[in-house]
Design an enzyme around this catalytic site. Structure first.
Site, mmCIF file in Angstrom:
data_model
loop_
_atom_site.group_PDB
_atom_site.id
_atom_site.type_symbol
_atom_site.label_atom_id
_atom_site.label_comp_id
_atom_site.label_asym_id
_atom_site.label_seq_id
_atom_site.Cartn_x
_atom_site.Cartn_y
_atom_site.Cartn_z
ATOM 1 N N LYS A 158 0.897 -1.173 0.000
ATOM 2 C CA LYS A 158 0.000 0.000 0.000
ATOM 3 C C LYS A 158 0.925 1.209 0.000
ATOM 4 O O LYS A 158 1.191 1.812 1.042
ATOM 5 C CB LYS A 158 -0.912 -0.051 1.217
HETATM 6 C C1 LIG Z 1 -6.442 0.429 -3.936
HETATM 7 C C2 LIG Z 1 -7.195 -0.135 -2.764
HETATM 8 N N1 LIG Z 1 -7.817 -1.334 -2.907
HETATM 9 C C3 LIG Z 1 -8.516 -1.883 -1.881
HETATM 10 C C4 LIG Z 1 -8.624 -1.239 -0.669
HETATM 11 C C5 LIG Z 1 -9.380 -1.943 0.445
HETATM 12 O O1 LIG Z 1 -8.416 -2.404 1.375
HETATM 13 P P1 LIG Z 1 -8.796 -2.627 2.903
HETATM 14 O O2 LIG Z 1 -8.986 -1.255 3.508
HETATM 15 O O3 LIG Z 1 -7.634 -3.343 3.484
HETATM 16 O O4 LIG Z 1 -10.062 -3.417 2.925
HETATM 17 C C6 LIG Z 1 -8.010 0.004 -0.469
HETATM 18 C C7 LIG Z 1 -8.145 0.722 0.851
HETATM 19 N N2 LIG Z 1 -8.395 2.102 0.636
HETATM 20 C C8 LIG Z 1 -8.010 2.956 1.737
HETATM 21 C C9 LIG Z 1 -7.739 4.314 1.189
HETATM 22 C C10 LIG Z 1 -8.799 5.346 1.294
HETATM 23 C C11 LIG Z 1 -8.164 6.689 1.057
HETATM 24 O O5 LIG Z 1 -8.850 7.565 0.542
HETATM 25 O O6 LIG Z 1 -6.975 6.824 1.345
HETATM 26 C C12 LIG Z 1 -9.009 2.816 2.881
HETATM 27 O O7 LIG Z 1 -10.104 2.254 2.636
HETATM 28 O O8 LIG Z 1 -8.649 3.225 4.001
HETATM 29 C C13 LIG Z 1 -7.270 0.551 -1.519
HETATM 30 O O9 LIG Z 1 -6.642 1.743 -1.384
#
Ligand SMILES: Cc1[nH+]cc(COP(=O)(O)O)c(CN[C@@H](CCC(=O)O)C(=O)O)c1O
Length: 305
Positions: A158
């Site tokens: 990430k």
């Molecule tokens: C690209 C991406 N894909 C999937 C997810 C879902 O991952 P998880 O949170 O582990 O279920 C997130 C989280 N996106 C984060 C970013 C939001 C932001 O604006 O910054 C979040 O949901 O916190 C992503 O950034």
């Protein structure tokens, strides 16, 4: 964001929110070589609790490892910083952002001899894609931007710089009248949203893209567990955009997005054009778990104090 009051954890010390600043020659500010996490704390009957804290901290460390950033703190120290960031700011519920970044000791692409810094901040953040959309569902479009290629950026990290792709995709979606973007991978298969993982429902079965070109979502893992325990069959497979078009239901998952129904994709209604029954059921279960209303999976919640 910088005009708020509160405390931010920076390199092991608590700093006043407005003083939590870095030098303009901070390496990560210039090149995006940093990693971060987003997770939520929810109010429960037992007190405020962070959902899947250990899993998020583990991913933060994995992301740093992928980016060759040597973590200067232990997982325990980072876990405690997350708990304290919520407690010290007196938040009943919160969105928590942690980030690991290279300092201003040097410039250039070698990225060597740089200090690795860590910060943890927490604030209240409502429904990521709009409270009304949690029921109504959102309208999404295929992005004209291809999801990062797995050998161009590291999708399992990430990483800050990965989000240029996401920002461009979301800006394009918003500027053309949609709520979110769905990005395809370089072969044209559905990868994920700009900040979410994708699920579709068809004939009672639930499908989600393999995470080849997508972040290994923690909420995605949670929904897979919840759905399987409810007896649903979950199939991880390559999904084409037109499989989404003809799905009965679709939804996004993410720590920020939680479980957000998708009612329309590329101007085509998904199913009835509203939140589907299985989406509604799983969404309600998700909120029961994160808010501590379920007797099982208590290991998913970490009280902040
Ligand atoms: C690209 C991406 N894909 C999937 C997810 C879902 O991952 P998880 O949170 O582990 O279920 C997130 C989280 N996106 C984060 C970013 C939001 C932001 O604006 O910054 C979040 O949901 O916190 C992503 O950034």
């Amino acid at each position: 964001m910088d005009d708020r009051d509160g405390l931010i954890w920076l390199d092991g010390k608590w700093v006043d929110w407005r003083d939590a600043k870095v030098h303009v020659l901070t390496h990560t500010l210039h090149y995006g070589c940093g990693v971060f996490e987003g997770l939520r704390a929810y109010k429960t009957d037992a007190g405020t609790a962070i959902f899947k804290l250990a899993e998020h901290t583990d991913r933060l460390f994995r992301s740093a490892h992928i980016m060759n950033m040597k973590m200067p703190f232990s997982k325990e120290e980072i876990n405690q910083a997350h708990r304290d960031a919520v407690a010290k700011n007196n938040l009943d519920s919160a969105y928590i952002r942690s980030m690991v970044f290279f300092g201003s000791e040097g410039m250039g692409l070698r990225a060597d001899n740089l200090k690795v810094h860590v910060m943890v901040a927490a604030w209240t953040w409502g429904a990521y894609l709009g409270a009304e959309n949690m029921e109504k569902g959102i309208r999404i479009r295929t992005s004209s931007y291809t999801r990062n290629h797995v050998n161009s950026t590291m999708c399992k990290a990430k990483a800050n710089g990965n989000y240029i792709n996401s920002i461009l995709a979301l800006q394009e979606a918003l500027s053309t009248g949609y709520d979110e973007a769905l990005l395809l991978d370089h072969e044209g298969f559905c990868a994920e949203g700009s900040g979410e993982n994708l699920f579709i429902v068809r004939n009672g079965k639930i499908y989600t893209p393999e995470t080849t070109s997508a972040l290994e979502g923690i909420t995605r893992d949670t929904l897979i567990t919840i759905a399987r325990e409810q007896g649903y069959e979950i199939i991880e497979k390559r999904i084409t955009r037109d499989e989404v078009y003809v799905a009965d239901e679709a939804f996004f998952t993410g720590s920020a997005a939680e479980v957000t129904p998708i009612r329309q994709y590329d101007n085509r209604d998904i199913g009835s054009g509203s939140r589907g029954p299985i989406t509604e059921k799983l969404q309600a279960l998700y909120f029961d778990y994160v808010q501590g209303r379920r007797a099982d999976h208590k290991e998913w919640l970490t009280l902040v104090s």
